[in-house]
Every structure is written in C-alpha cells, then in structure tokens.
Scaffold this active site. Sequence first.
Site, short mmCIF file in Angstrom:
data_model
loop_
_atom_site.label_atom_id
_atom_site.label_comp_id
_atom_site.label_asym_id
_atom_site.label_seq_id
_atom_site.Cartn_x
_atom_site.Cartn_y
_atom_site.Cartn_z
N ASP A 9 0.89 -1.15 0.00
CA ASP A 9 0.00 0.00 0.00
C ASP A 9 0.94 1.22 0.00
O ASP A 9 2.12 1.10 0.33
CB ASP A 9 -0.86 -0.04 1.27
N LEU A 10 0.43 2.36 -0.39
CA LEU A 10 1.30 3.54 -0.48
C LEU A 10 1.15 4.49 0.72
O LEU A 10 2.06 4.64 1.54
CB LEU A 10 0.99 4.29 -1.79
N ASP A 11 -0.06 5.09 0.80
CA ASP A 11 -0.29 6.11 1.84
C ASP A 11 -0.20 5.49 3.24
O ASP A 11 -0.95 4.58 3.57
CB ASP A 11 -1.69 6.71 1.67
N THR A 17 1.91 10.24 3.67
CA THR A 17 0.88 11.09 3.08
C THR A 17 -0.43 11.05 3.85
O THR A 17 -1.30 11.90 3.61
CB THR A 17 0.60 10.65 1.63
N LYS A 45 -8.72 5.46 6.26
CA LYS A 45 -7.50 4.85 5.72
C LYS A 45 -7.84 3.69 4.80
O LYS A 45 -8.61 2.80 5.16
CB LYS A 45 -6.58 4.38 6.85
N GLY A 46 -7.27 3.70 3.61
CA GLY A 46 -7.49 2.62 2.65
C GLY A 46 -8.79 2.71 1.89
O GLY A 46 -9.04 1.95 0.97
N ARG A 49 -11.93 7.74 -2.25
CA ARG A 49 -12.20 9.16 -1.99
C ARG A 49 -13.68 9.43 -1.69
O ARG A 49 -14.02 10.08 -0.71
CB ARG A 49 -11.74 9.98 -3.20
N SER A 116 -2.48 0.40 -4.31
CA SER A 116 -2.98 1.58 -3.61
C SER A 116 -4.34 2.01 -4.14
O SER A 116 -4.59 1.93 -5.34
CB SER A 116 -1.99 2.74 -3.80
N ALA A 117 -5.19 2.50 -3.24
CA ALA A 117 -6.51 3.00 -3.64
C ALA A 117 -6.41 4.39 -4.26
O ALA A 117 -7.38 4.89 -4.85
CB ALA A 117 -7.42 3.06 -2.42
N SER A 118 -5.25 5.01 -4.15
CA SER A 118 -5.15 6.43 -4.52
C SER A 118 -5.03 6.64 -6.03
O SER A 118 -4.31 5.95 -6.73
CB SER A 118 -3.93 7.04 -3.85
N ASN A 120 -3.79 9.37 -6.94
CA ASN A 120 -2.61 10.25 -6.98
C ASN A 120 -1.30 9.48 -6.79
O ASN A 120 -0.25 10.08 -6.58
CB ASN A 120 -2.72 11.30 -5.87
N LYS A 147 -10.94 -1.43 -1.79
CA LYS A 147 -10.66 -2.26 -0.61
C LYS A 147 -11.87 -2.14 0.34
O LYS A 147 -12.39 -1.04 0.46
CB LYS A 147 -9.40 -1.77 0.12
N GLU A 171 0.27 -3.13 4.74
CA GLU A 171 -0.91 -2.25 4.81
C GLU A 171 -0.98 -1.51 6.15
O GLU A 171 -0.61 -2.06 7.18
CB GLU A 171 -2.17 -3.11 4.72
N ASP A 172 -1.51 -0.30 6.12
CA ASP A 172 -1.75 0.42 7.38
C ASP A 172 -3.25 0.58 7.65
O ASP A 172 -3.63 1.32 8.55
CB ASP A 172 -1.08 1.80 7.36
C1 BG6 Z 1 -5.73 5.55 0.19
C2 BG6 Z 1 -5.85 6.37 1.45
O1 BG6 Z 1 -4.41 5.14 0.00
O2 BG6 Z 1 -6.16 6.30 -0.94
C3 BG6 Z 1 -7.26 6.88 1.59
O3 BG6 Z 1 -5.52 5.57 2.56
C4 BG6 Z 1 -7.66 7.67 0.35
O4 BG6 Z 1 -7.35 7.69 2.75
C5 BG6 Z 1 -7.51 6.77 -0.88
O5 BG6 Z 1 -8.99 8.12 0.44
C6 BG6 Z 1 -7.84 7.50 -2.18
O6 BG6 Z 1 -6.87 8.48 -2.42
P1 BG6 Z 1 -6.96 9.64 -3.49
O7 BG6 Z 1 -5.56 10.21 -3.51
O8 BG6 Z 1 -7.33 9.00 -4.79
O9 BG6 Z 1 -7.98 10.58 -3.01
MG MG Z 2 -2.65 3.26 3.52
#
Ligand code: BG6
Ligand code: MG
Length: 215
Positions: A9-11, A17, A45-46, A49, A116-118, A120, A147, A171-172
Amino acid sequence: MSNKCAIFDLDGVLVDTARYHYLAWKELAEKLGFEFTIEHNEMLKGVSRMTSLDILLEVGNLKDAFTEEEKVKMATEKNNRYVEYISNIDESEILDGALSLLQELKQKGIKVALGSASKNAQIILKNVGIEEYFDVIVDGNSVSKAKPDPEVFTLGAETLGISYDECVVFEDSQAGLEAAKIAGMLAIGVGQEKDLTNADVVYSTLKDFDIERYF
Ligand code: BG6
Ligand code: MG
C-alpha cells in the site's frame, strides 16, 4: 519462507501522506462546521475518496444533506487541497525502513507491486523518487472495486504471474488487511496493533520487518 512478491500500500506505509489526507479532510469538515479528529480519520485509511467523504459526512451528521453533484464538488475540493500538499513532497516523506526494504527486496529478486486505492499514486511515487522499484503499479485508476475488495492486490499478482499465496501485503488500514486476507495473501500490518486487528502480524514501522523470515 519463499514468498515471491511484496505488495505495498502507499499512503501510510511507504510515504507519510496519510497526514495530508487528514489535513485536507479536516479543512473540509471545518468549512462544513464540525470537528474531524485524528481518531475519525482512522476510518478513512485505505478507503476510496468518495466513500471517505460519505464517512466524513456521517461524522458531521450530514449524511443526507447533499446531492451527488455537491458531493463530487466537495471531494474535488478536498483533492485539490491534497494535491497542493503533495506537489512539493520529496524523499524526506518516505517512511522509516521503506527505502531499505525496497532495495533489499530488489537485491533478492523479489517482485514488488504497488496496491494503492489512490488516484494520486503515480505523482507521489515520482516526487519521492521510488517509482523505479515497482514491477507493477496498481492504483485507484486501474481498479473498479475498492478495498476491502482484493482486486487492487490480485491484479498485481496476476500481472506478475504469481499465485496469491506467494504474496505478502503491507498495509496500514483495516480495509486493506481484510482485502489481503480475502485474497489468501499474508497480511502485514504497519502501525499500531490496536488499530490493525485484521493483520496476521503487525510491525510498528517497516524498519522492524524481518525480511529473512518471509522472503
Ligand atoms: C488511500 C488512502 O491510500 O487512498 C485513503 O488511505 C484515500 O485515505 C484513498 O482516500 C484514495 O486516495 P486519493 O488520492 O485518490 O484521493
Ligand atoms: Mg494506507
């Protein structure tokens, strides 16, 4: 053990972040007139958005107060703020032990995936300079299910041709640990034991992780 793939996982695992996500959500909550604490933030977390926004609105007792269009606007506003925070980050935001673990895994010939779910993720990896360590990057742009659905981890394993039971997930978040378990992967929690009851084992930082034990 002879695991063949590490999925990160990233964040909050590789990069610090999670606190910027928190700051950006907190600012939105303040604008809406309620307090959003660091304890509330654990629930985000995880989580994707839009689901994060739903949880935040529930905390503020505003669950049904907005239209879908208004919610998209709020999530975009939060993301713009978050992107401002992460646009200037550098290698100093890499969490304890993460860089040396990535280096050791590469030296051992272990495949490394991002899960990662992000949306970004790419910009963060690039800004902190760890993009090169990943054999495959799966992020919020590549999956349709969030997730605790395991898609974000299974897609990486499948792309690399590695069976799920030879993958170790870092994972966190509870949602991410649950996803790893559903896929039949070893779930390593990074953080505090009390927050990560879904993990097979918890390390407070990646610095404490014993690579020889698992790879
Ligand atoms: C996860 C974070 O890695 O990414 C979540 O733990 C976040 O808190 C999710 O909502 C989505 O991220 P982003 O950057 O696409 O808004
Ligand atoms: Mg995380």
